[in-house]
Motif scaffolding. Structure first.
Motif, mmCIF file in Angstrom:
data_model
loop_
_atom_site.group_PDB
_atom_site.id
_atom_site.type_symbol
_atom_site.label_atom_id
_atom_site.label_comp_id
_atom_site.label_asym_id
_atom_site.label_seq_id
_atom_site.Cartn_x
_atom_site.Cartn_y
_atom_site.Cartn_z
ATOM 1 N N HIS A 55 51.010 47.728 40.317
ATOM 2 C CA HIS A 55 51.946 46.738 40.288
ATOM 3 C C HIS A 55 51.791 45.701 42.266
ATOM 4 O O HIS A 55 51.780 44.656 42.106
ATOM 5 N N ALA A 59 49.635 42.967 42.981
ATOM 6 C CA ALA A 59 50.357 41.249 43.107
ATOM 7 C C ALA A 59 49.689 40.954 44.735
ATOM 8 O O ALA A 59 49.200 39.885 44.676
ATOM 9 N N ARG A 128 54.706 32.114 42.580
ATOM 10 C CA ARG A 128 53.506 32.483 41.487
ATOM 11 C C ARG A 128 53.490 33.063 40.764
ATOM 12 O O ARG A 128 53.710 34.988 40.556
ATOM 13 N N VAL A 130 51.902 36.412 38.441
ATOM 14 C CA VAL A 130 50.858 37.115 37.947
ATOM 15 C C VAL A 130 50.496 37.892 37.433
ATOM 16 O O VAL A 130 49.768 38.229 36.832
ATOM 17 N N THR A 139 56.484 35.625 36.837
ATOM 18 C CA THR A 139 55.942 35.319 38.336
ATOM 19 C C THR A 139 56.006 36.697 39.136
ATOM 20 O O THR A 139 56.857 37.474 38.584
ATOM 21 N N LEU A 140 55.508 36.320 40.482
ATOM 22 C CA LEU A 140 55.947 37.464 41.402
ATOM 23 C C LEU A 140 57.078 38.345 41.699
ATOM 24 O O LEU A 140 57.603 39.300 41.806
ATOM 25 N N ARG A 143 58.074 40.751 38.243
ATOM 26 C CA ARG A 143 57.364 41.659 38.419
ATOM 27 C C ARG A 143 57.552 42.555 39.410
ATOM 28 O O ARG A 143 58.343 43.656 39.863
#
Length: 168
Positions: A55, A59, A128, A130, A139-140, A143
């Motif tokens: 992950h 990213a 952002r 992802v 979103t980041l 995540r």
């Protein structure tokens, strides 16, 4: 506290817990299971590290440490390079058997990459998207919290297994 500091602290706690769980155990003890269908400590730590590596690399737009730094070859598990443990069955769990130094070495390398990445993040970067496969899109920030949550659950499971095994 900045978002980056908060994330680094969370991943640091996971890193410390991994070392606490593995410390003093042999490869045989790491591979023990409380029953034939249960996950072993080694599998749990390998899996949580693989998910984190997968992950974070996604990213950050980088190759995973697993393949980029030769960990896939050193572990020699017989799984495809992209395997993270997701969907593994009991026989797959049993196949994960490595020395404690190799296991923590891989985790340490992933942890360093993770810290290098999260320390660069600002609040807006966490917004952002992802992964658009979900509704709402991931979103980041979401995540990263998901990775932290997953890692904490698995390290807690590994600590429980260690406790059970040490009682006998």
């Amino acid at each position: 506290m900045k978002s980056a500091d908060l994330l680094a602290d969370a991943f640091g706690r996971i890193h410390e817990a991994v070392h606490d769980v593995v410390d003093g155990l042999t490869a045989e003890e790491l591979a023990e299971r409380v029953d034939p269908e249960a996950n072993s400590i080694v599998w749990l730590i390998w899996h949580l590290t693989r998910i984190q590596d997968d992950h974070i690399a996604d990213a950050a737009g980088t190759e995973q440490i697993w393949t980029a730094d030769g960990w896939f070859d050193r572990f020699a598990l017989g799984f495809p390079a992209g395997s993270t443990g997701y969907g593994h069955r009991a026989r797959d769990v049993a196949a994960v058997r490595v020395d404690p130094e190799l296991l923590t070495g891989y985790h340490d390398a992933v942890h360093e990459r993770t810290l290098s990445f999260v320390r660069t993040l600002t609040g807006p970067a966490l917004d952002r998207v992802v992964d658009e496969a979900w509704s709402p899109p991931v979103t980041l920030g979401v995540r990263l919290v998901s990775v932290i949550s997953d890692d904490l659950q698995h390290i807690g499971q590994a600590a429980f297994v260690r406790g059970v095994l040490r009682r006998h």
